[in-house]
Design an enzyme around this catalytic site. Structure first.
Site, PDB file in Angstrom:
ATOM      1  N   GLY A  32      57.578  62.640  17.756  1.00  0.00           N
ATOM      2  CA  GLY A  32      57.398  61.502  16.872  1.00  0.00           C
ATOM      3  C   GLY A  32      58.391  60.441  17.281  1.00  0.00           C
ATOM      4  O   GLY A  32      59.562  60.749  17.553  1.00  0.00           O
ATOM      5  N   GLU A  34      60.201  58.126  15.945  1.00  0.00           N
ATOM      6  CA  GLU A  34      61.471  57.947  15.244  1.00  0.00           C
ATOM      7  C   GLU A  34      62.407  59.138  15.439  1.00  0.00           C
ATOM      8  O   GLU A  34      63.618  58.962  15.622  1.00  0.00           O
ATOM      9  CB  GLU A  34      61.214  57.692  13.758  1.00  0.00           C
ATOM     10  CG  GLU A  34      60.477  56.395  13.476  1.00  0.00           C
ATOM     11  CD  GLU A  34      58.968  56.488  13.698  1.00  0.00           C
ATOM     12  OE1 GLU A  34      58.310  55.433  13.683  1.00  0.00           O
ATOM     13  OE2 GLU A  34      58.456  57.611  13.890  1.00  0.00           O
ATOM     14  N   ASN A  36      62.277  61.192  17.989  1.00  0.00           N
ATOM     15  CA  ASN A  36      62.685  61.171  19.394  1.00  0.00           C
ATOM     16  C   ASN A  36      63.936  60.305  19.557  1.00  0.00           C
ATOM     17  O   ASN A  36      64.896  60.683  20.237  1.00  0.00           O
ATOM     18  CB  ASN A  36      61.571  60.609  20.278  1.00  0.00           C
ATOM     19  CG  ASN A  36      60.330  61.478  20.322  1.00  0.00           C
ATOM     20  OD1 ASN A  36      60.365  62.653  19.952  1.00  0.00           O
ATOM     21  ND2 ASN A  36      59.227  60.906  20.755  1.00  0.00           N
ATOM     22  N   GLY A 255      59.775  55.402  26.132  1.00  0.00           N
ATOM     23  CA  GLY A 255      60.150  54.225  25.356  1.00  0.00           C
ATOM     24  C   GLY A 255      61.114  54.554  24.230  1.00  0.00           C
ATOM     25  O   GLY A 255      61.987  53.751  23.890  1.00  0.00           O
ATOM     26  N   ASP A 256      60.955  55.752  23.664  1.00  0.00           N
ATOM     27  CA  ASP A 256      61.876  56.184  22.605  1.00  0.00           C
ATOM     28  C   ASP A 256      63.245  56.489  23.196  1.00  0.00           C
ATOM     29  O   ASP A 256      64.279  56.189  22.585  1.00  0.00           O
ATOM     30  CB  ASP A 256      61.318  57.415  21.894  1.00  0.00           C
ATOM     31  CG  ASP A 256      59.930  57.170  21.319  1.00  0.00           C
ATOM     32  OD1 ASP A 256      59.665  56.032  20.892  1.00  0.00           O
ATOM     33  OD2 ASP A 256      59.116  58.113  21.323  1.00  0.00           O
ATOM     34  N   ASP A 292      58.468  65.319  24.625  1.00  0.00           N
ATOM     35  CA  ASP A 292      58.758  63.972  24.132  1.00  0.00           C
ATOM     36  C   ASP A 292      60.245  63.636  24.148  1.00  0.00           C
ATOM     37  O   ASP A 292      60.623  62.473  24.252  1.00  0.00           O
ATOM     38  CB  ASP A 292      58.235  63.821  22.700  1.00  0.00           C
ATOM     39  CG  ASP A 292      56.718  63.724  22.647  1.00  0.00           C
ATOM     40  OD1 ASP A 292      56.062  64.161  23.610  1.00  0.00           O
ATOM     41  OD2 ASP A 292      56.193  63.231  21.641  1.00  0.00           O
TER      42      ASP A 292
END
Length: 315
Positions: A32, A34, A36, A255-256, A292
């Site tokens: 997820g 956030e 991550n 990106g996270d 992730d």
């Protein structure tokens, strides 16, 4: 508290076969945007809290236990007895072809509402991290995000917003309206160039930086893929080159990782160019292992990465 983030984390199933249609067994992980970011920040030594809901089910209990074990404060995460924990399937055909299918409609996190936002919790933070995913989940989630922003502004908490566009969650018209609204309320915006094109109909990095600044942000950091990222302020726009990755294993979550690196650099008081370098580095590292957030580095690993590139003064 250094950072508070708000959003959904889900159970992730990945087939052991490259093609999901032929798979008989799956690995189970969590993911997820956030969380991550939250995990990336805790590994870099920062104090992070997460606001959300999970189902009162075995997946929710396992997810919450895992994220707590990563050092994230989960005291503001509630169990929902009437909804399930969200699920998604990630099919990794190869590093350039990763397909994701979500099963999150009416999930527990989509029931997040105004009453789940604790002002005393948010006002303790230095940064409030938000993405465009959470307001897309439901009207009540959108209202909760606006409430959190209002609290942050009232108490001088800096707002960091990653548009993180998910077209499948809402109409393009609504997505564009809300993403522009939240970009205008944020202090720092972390868009990708494709998101900028969606929001403004423009893809020139210099023009996009100025457009985001005109919305109200004081800093925009624009991701341009493997090339790196631009940072823009009222005084300058500059490209900070990315780090080459020989083989991309899994780009989901990069990106996270980038966002975690950016926020970490800001918390450490680094100059903006060095902040973006750290974001680029963590994002690059994140692509090199399946999962992730599994490869997000701690400080020693980040130092070794910079040292391997000949830039060992960054941590």
């Amino acid at each position: 508290m250094d950072v508070v983030t708000i959003g959904e984390s889900m159970v992730v199933f990945t087939p052991t076969s490259p093609l999901m249609r032929y798979a008989h067994t799956y690995s189970r992980k969590f993911g997820g945007a956030e969380t991550n970011v939250a995990i990336g920040l805790t590994r870099l030594g920062h104090d992070v809290g997460w606001i959300s809901k999970v189902g009162d089910d075995e997946f929710g209990k396992s997810l919450l236990s895992f994220i707590r074990g990563e050092g994230v404060d989960v005291s503001q995460v509630k169990y929902d007895e009437n909804a399930s924990t969200g699920i998604y399937f990630k099919e990794i055909r190869h590093g350039g072809d990763v397909r994701v299918q979500y099963y999150r409609k009416n999930s527990a996190a989509s029931h997040l509402s105004l009453k789940d936002i604790n002002p005393d919790y948010i006002k303790r933070a230095k940064f409030l991290h938000l993405t465009g995913i959470t307001p897309a989940l439901s009207k009540s989630c959108y209202e909760a995000v606006l409430r959190a922003i209002h609290i942050a502004k009232e108490h001088g908490v800096k707002i960091i917003f990653d548009p993180n566009l998910r077209k499948k969650l809402w109409s393009e018209e609504e997505a564009r309206r809300v993403l522009l609204e939240l970009s205008g309320l944020a202090d720092i915006v972390l868009p990708g160039v494709d998101e900028g094109k969606f929001m403004f109909g423009e893809e020139d990095p210099n023009k996009l930086c100025q457009l985001f600044l005109n919305q109200g942000a004081t800093v925009v950091i624009l991701k341009v893929g493997a090339k790196g990222a631009y940072y823009g302020t009222k005084d300058e726009v500059k490209l900070v080159h990315g780090f080459p990755v020989k083989t991309v294993i899994d780009p989901v979550g990069a990106g996270d990782g980038f966002a975690a690196g950016i926020i970490s650099g800001l918390l450490d008081g680094m100059e903006l160019e060095k902040v973006v370098e750290r974001g680029n580095a963590v994002g690059a590292i994140a692509t090199q292992v399946e999962g992730d957030f599994e490869s997000l580095p701690d400080r020693d690993e980040l130092f070794r990465f910079f040292h391997s590139t000949g830039d060992d003064i960054n941590r």
